[in-house]
Design a protein around this motif. Sequence first.
Motif, short mmCIF file in Angstrom:
data_model
loop_
_atom_site.label_atom_id
_atom_site.label_comp_id
_atom_site.label_asym_id
_atom_site.label_seq_id
_atom_site.Cartn_x
_atom_site.Cartn_y
_atom_site.Cartn_z
N ARG A 407 7.61 -17.76 -24.43
CA ARG A 407 6.36 -17.14 -24.01
C ARG A 407 6.45 -15.64 -24.25
NH1 ARG A 407 3.53 -20.28 -19.70
NH2 ARG A 407 4.79 -22.09 -19.13
N ILE A 408 5.34 -15.04 -24.67
CA ILE A 408 5.24 -13.58 -24.71
C ILE A 408 4.79 -13.11 -23.34
CG2 ILE A 408 3.99 -11.62 -25.68
CD1 ILE A 408 3.88 -13.05 -28.31
N ALA A 409 5.49 -12.12 -22.80
CA ALA A 409 5.17 -11.60 -21.48
C ALA A 409 4.69 -10.16 -21.61
CB ALA A 409 6.39 -11.67 -20.56
N PHE A 410 3.57 -9.85 -20.98
CA PHE A 410 3.07 -8.48 -20.89
C PHE A 410 3.31 -7.97 -19.47
CE2 PHE A 410 -0.44 -8.58 -24.39
CZ PHE A 410 0.55 -8.75 -25.34
N LEU A 411 3.90 -6.79 -19.35
CA LEU A 411 4.05 -6.15 -18.06
C LEU A 411 2.90 -5.17 -17.88
CD1 LEU A 411 7.90 -5.38 -18.05
CD2 LEU A 411 6.71 -7.48 -17.44
N VAL A 416 3.45 -9.52 -14.04
CA VAL A 416 4.03 -10.12 -15.24
C VAL A 416 3.05 -11.20 -15.70
CG1 VAL A 416 6.01 -11.28 -16.25
CG2 VAL A 416 6.32 -9.76 -14.29
N VAL A 417 2.51 -11.03 -16.90
CA VAL A 417 1.52 -11.97 -17.42
C VAL A 417 2.12 -12.62 -18.66
CG1 VAL A 417 -0.86 -12.29 -18.14
CG2 VAL A 417 -0.26 -10.38 -16.64
N ASP A 441 0.54 -23.97 -18.91
CA ASP A 441 -0.46 -22.96 -18.56
C ASP A 441 0.15 -21.55 -18.52
OD1 ASP A 441 -2.53 -24.69 -18.40
OD2 ASP A 441 -2.59 -24.82 -16.22
N PRO A 442 -0.65 -20.52 -18.72
CA PRO A 442 -0.14 -19.14 -18.60
C PRO A 442 0.34 -18.85 -17.19
CG PRO A 442 -2.53 -19.14 -18.78
CD PRO A 442 -2.09 -20.54 -19.06
N ILE A 443 1.16 -17.83 -17.07
CA ILE A 443 1.75 -17.43 -15.79
C ILE A 443 1.34 -15.99 -15.50
CG2 ILE A 443 3.90 -17.02 -14.54
CD1 ILE A 443 5.16 -19.24 -16.24
N ASP A 444 0.92 -15.74 -14.28
CA ASP A 444 0.51 -14.39 -13.88
C ASP A 444 0.98 -14.18 -12.44
OD1 ASP A 444 -0.73 -11.96 -13.39
OD2 ASP A 444 -2.54 -12.49 -14.50
N LEU A 475 14.08 -10.06 -10.19
CA LEU A 475 14.50 -11.20 -10.99
C LEU A 475 13.40 -12.25 -10.95
CD1 LEU A 475 16.69 -12.57 -12.69
CD2 LEU A 475 17.59 -13.58 -10.59
N MET A 476 12.93 -12.61 -12.10
CA MET A 476 11.92 -13.66 -12.23
C MET A 476 12.64 -14.94 -12.60
SD MET A 476 8.58 -13.69 -14.71
CE MET A 476 7.36 -14.97 -14.60
N THR A 477 12.52 -15.94 -11.75
CA THR A 477 13.25 -17.18 -11.95
C THR A 477 12.43 -18.35 -11.44
OG1 THR A 477 15.36 -18.28 -11.53
CG2 THR A 477 14.42 -17.03 -9.72
N THR A 478 13.01 -19.56 -11.49
CA THR A 478 12.32 -20.75 -11.04
C THR A 478 13.31 -21.72 -10.43
OG1 THR A 478 10.99 -22.65 -11.78
CG2 THR A 478 12.54 -21.74 -13.36
N ASP A 479 12.84 -22.51 -9.47
CA ASP A 479 13.67 -23.56 -8.87
C ASP A 479 13.65 -24.83 -9.69
OD1 ASP A 479 14.37 -21.99 -6.72
OD2 ASP A 479 12.61 -22.58 -5.55
N SER A 480 12.74 -24.90 -10.65
CA SER A 480 12.52 -26.12 -11.42
C SER A 480 13.05 -25.97 -12.83
CB SER A 480 11.02 -26.44 -11.45
OG SER A 480 10.75 -27.51 -12.33
N ASP A 481 13.15 -27.09 -13.51
CA ASP A 481 13.49 -27.04 -14.93
C ASP A 481 12.36 -26.43 -15.74
OD1 ASP A 481 15.93 -28.22 -14.43
OD2 ASP A 481 15.20 -30.25 -14.81
N LEU A 482 11.13 -26.53 -15.20
CA LEU A 482 9.96 -26.01 -15.88
C LEU A 482 9.55 -24.67 -15.28
CD1 LEU A 482 7.79 -29.26 -16.15
CD2 LEU A 482 9.19 -28.22 -17.94
N LEU A 483 9.18 -23.74 -16.15
CA LEU A 483 8.67 -22.45 -15.71
C LEU A 483 7.15 -22.53 -15.70
CD1 LEU A 483 9.51 -19.45 -15.06
CD2 LEU A 483 9.00 -18.98 -17.46
N THR A 484 6.55 -22.58 -14.52
CA THR A 484 5.10 -22.70 -14.38
C THR A 484 4.60 -21.70 -13.34
OG1 THR A 484 5.16 -24.35 -12.60
CG2 THR A 484 5.29 -25.17 -14.88
N GLN A 485 3.28 -21.60 -13.24
CA GLN A 485 2.69 -20.71 -12.25
C GLN A 485 3.12 -21.09 -10.84
OE1 GLN A 485 0.69 -17.99 -12.76
NE2 GLN A 485 0.56 -17.62 -10.56
N GLU A 486 3.27 -22.39 -10.56
CA GLU A 486 3.63 -22.85 -9.22
C GLU A 486 5.11 -22.69 -8.91
OE1 GLU A 486 1.73 -24.55 -11.35
OE2 GLU A 486 -0.17 -24.19 -10.31
N THR A 487 5.98 -22.75 -9.93
CA THR A 487 7.43 -22.71 -9.67
C THR A 487 8.04 -21.33 -9.86
OG1 THR A 487 7.98 -23.29 -11.97
CG2 THR A 487 7.62 -25.11 -10.43
N THR A 488 7.30 -20.39 -10.42
CA THR A 488 7.86 -19.07 -10.72
C THR A 488 8.01 -18.23 -9.46
OG1 THR A 488 6.92 -19.07 -12.94
CG2 THR A 488 7.51 -16.94 -12.00
N LYS A 489 9.16 -17.56 -9.33
CA LYS A 489 9.42 -16.65 -8.23
C LYS A 489 9.82 -15.28 -8.78
CE LYS A 489 11.00 -20.16 -4.92
NZ LYS A 489 12.12 -20.58 -4.03
#
Length: 713
Positions: A407-411, A416-417, A441-444, A475-489
């Motif tokens: 994913r391309i991320a814009f700060l 973080v989008v 889906d995109p992450i914001d 630190l942007m991370t996730t508890d899941s194997d998938l990086l999604t809007q719901e799992t991103t921390k």
Amino acid sequence: FNYYRTDAEQYIGHIQANGFVRVWNSDGTVCTVTQLVTTNTVTTVDTISGADASRTAGTYTIGVTNYTTDSTAGHGATFSIVVNGSGAATVTITNGGSNYAVDDTFTIADAQLGGGGGAALTFDVATVTSPATTNASTHGNYLTNTAAEDLQTLTVNDYTFVCNRNRTVVYNNTVSSTPPNEGIIELKVIAYGRNYTVDFHDSSGTDLFSATIDTSADSTQVINSDTILNDLVSDINAQSNFTATRIGNIVHVVNSAASFTMETSDVTLLSVFTDSVNNVERLPYQCHHGYVTKIVNSNSEEDDYYAIFEGRDGQDGAGVWQETVGWIRNNNGTFTGINTTLNPTTMPHVLICTNLNTFTVAAADGATPNADLAMSYSTRSVGDLGTNPNPSFVNAQINQMLLFRNRIAFLSGENVVMTTSGGLRPVNFFSTSALTSLATDPIDVSAASKEPALLWDGVEINSGLLLFAENQQYLMTTDSDLLTQETTKLNAISYYPYSRRCSPFSLGTTVAFIDNSGSNARMFEMSNISRDTEPTVIEQSKPISRLTPSTVVDISDSRESSLVLLSSANSDILFGYKYFQDGPERQLSSWFRWQLTGTVIYHCIMRDKYYTVVRYENQNRFLVMDLQDTMDTAFVTFDEEDYQVHLDNRVTIAHADITHDDATNTSTFTMPQDAGENELDASHRDIFAYVTTATGDNQGRYSQVTFDGNTGS
């Protein structure tokens, strides 16, 4: 900036103050860069003064063609001016940085007009015309007159994105359509003795009329779909401003003047709707091609979506319903379209590598340089502002661009989008469906803190994306194997000052960053980075803490060579950090100072070669130095042992070009460069040295070079 494409294609790029871009291959080849321009023409008439017999008084027409980077600023461009009339000549003037306007004046001297003793001519700009531009782009305006630290680059495959931190992202004037004044009546059941009635109301709920057929009124009446639908069509068409058209078992109703609503008393017989339905099952399988409606599945807006009917071959009749973009319903019952397209002239622009040593610079407009190579940003094609919201960078600035997990991320600000997963060409910041949340889906997400949390840069590590604000790290991370809007921390993990002028960089298994906030620059190294514990941070620059300037502006690093080089503003001195990691142990950690032949403008390391642009002799010079031992390195052989000669940018001078004076025991030679404009800058002559490599008594002798003009001895 640098761009590594292949072993044969390693480039250095330069964005000039006037917005134009130049690129060189690492072998010194000047690349072809196509950059679109806007053409302005200024026409001036009427001689004000200076007319004489040799130059006929009256009207002179002067065509000025100004090749600029936008339609308003000349950036000191040179204009070619043709004076038509007696004594006509072609002259060149410079407008000094802005386009000519009506009532401006300028003077052309006699010498510029070919001489002859006539007086100079002073012209008044009476009219200014700007013809329609073809293939015009505002990328020049996007890149013009921007401080180096505010231009950031990100290379993805053959595309180098260039971000201007000072530009505000906006939409263009493309908005979604609002629902027209139309509705659908669908015949569901044919039943004798029933009353088929549709009541029409205006937008305020006031009754307009009723279209009806009472099948119990005439016992001899034949009841079928034709009877019911044709009678309804006839009743509706009898009303002012209303038009009804039958399509199979439905009636398409249009009001040419105002919006309306419909209702029926028996929903088992007829189904009616205008701009919304409460269940997708109410959508007919036959309909008017292009009809759009909103499906309201529940009281929650999160599961609402919009559907458009696509008839077979673009015709009314049978077809399918597809998701589409919606609108905003205002409190007064009116509708407003929503923005669908990000304005590419305000988004990061792209440098596109189209072939070996060939580039195009343009806004990512989806058309330049051609349909096969053009980069673009996706549009909002489904949902509305609630189900498919604006990216956070809209009406704000983009601070940095990163690549993380495909994913391309814009700060932007504290946000973080990220694009959709794999949404890299075109770059997509919008959901592809409003029906459900997808893993792609995109992450914001936003960083929250008691202190300002504006994010300026980041680096990808094993445990996630390490992000830097000026006084803390996240630190942007996730508890899941998938990086999604719901799992991103996004969690704060440390609080160290950071200089946004210098991007953080990886040392292999650790991350380093620069702090310029004090009187001396400091380099911190962060290790053991995880979401559960605080990281370990060490100031590696402690041994030289009183030597480094607080103006470090650029970093070149090589994990392969275990080397970091720091350059400072307006300085020819590099501070280097050499390290060697053996498993968990840091076996070598040392600093050194390296003086180059001029002020360091830019530097980087690609494939164990150090590339730097330095300014000396009033010119920018491109230098390349191999960081590894190669067969190309000079050696002195003595007693069958080879000793390596460490001289940067060495040049071998043949014996025939050296003159030796036995009386003074001095060898002299002409410096291997032009003696004129490239004469060696005296301020850097103290760092030139020579080593004798030829066999003999002087072999291996080292000495600094002294100068007499351009002669070294």
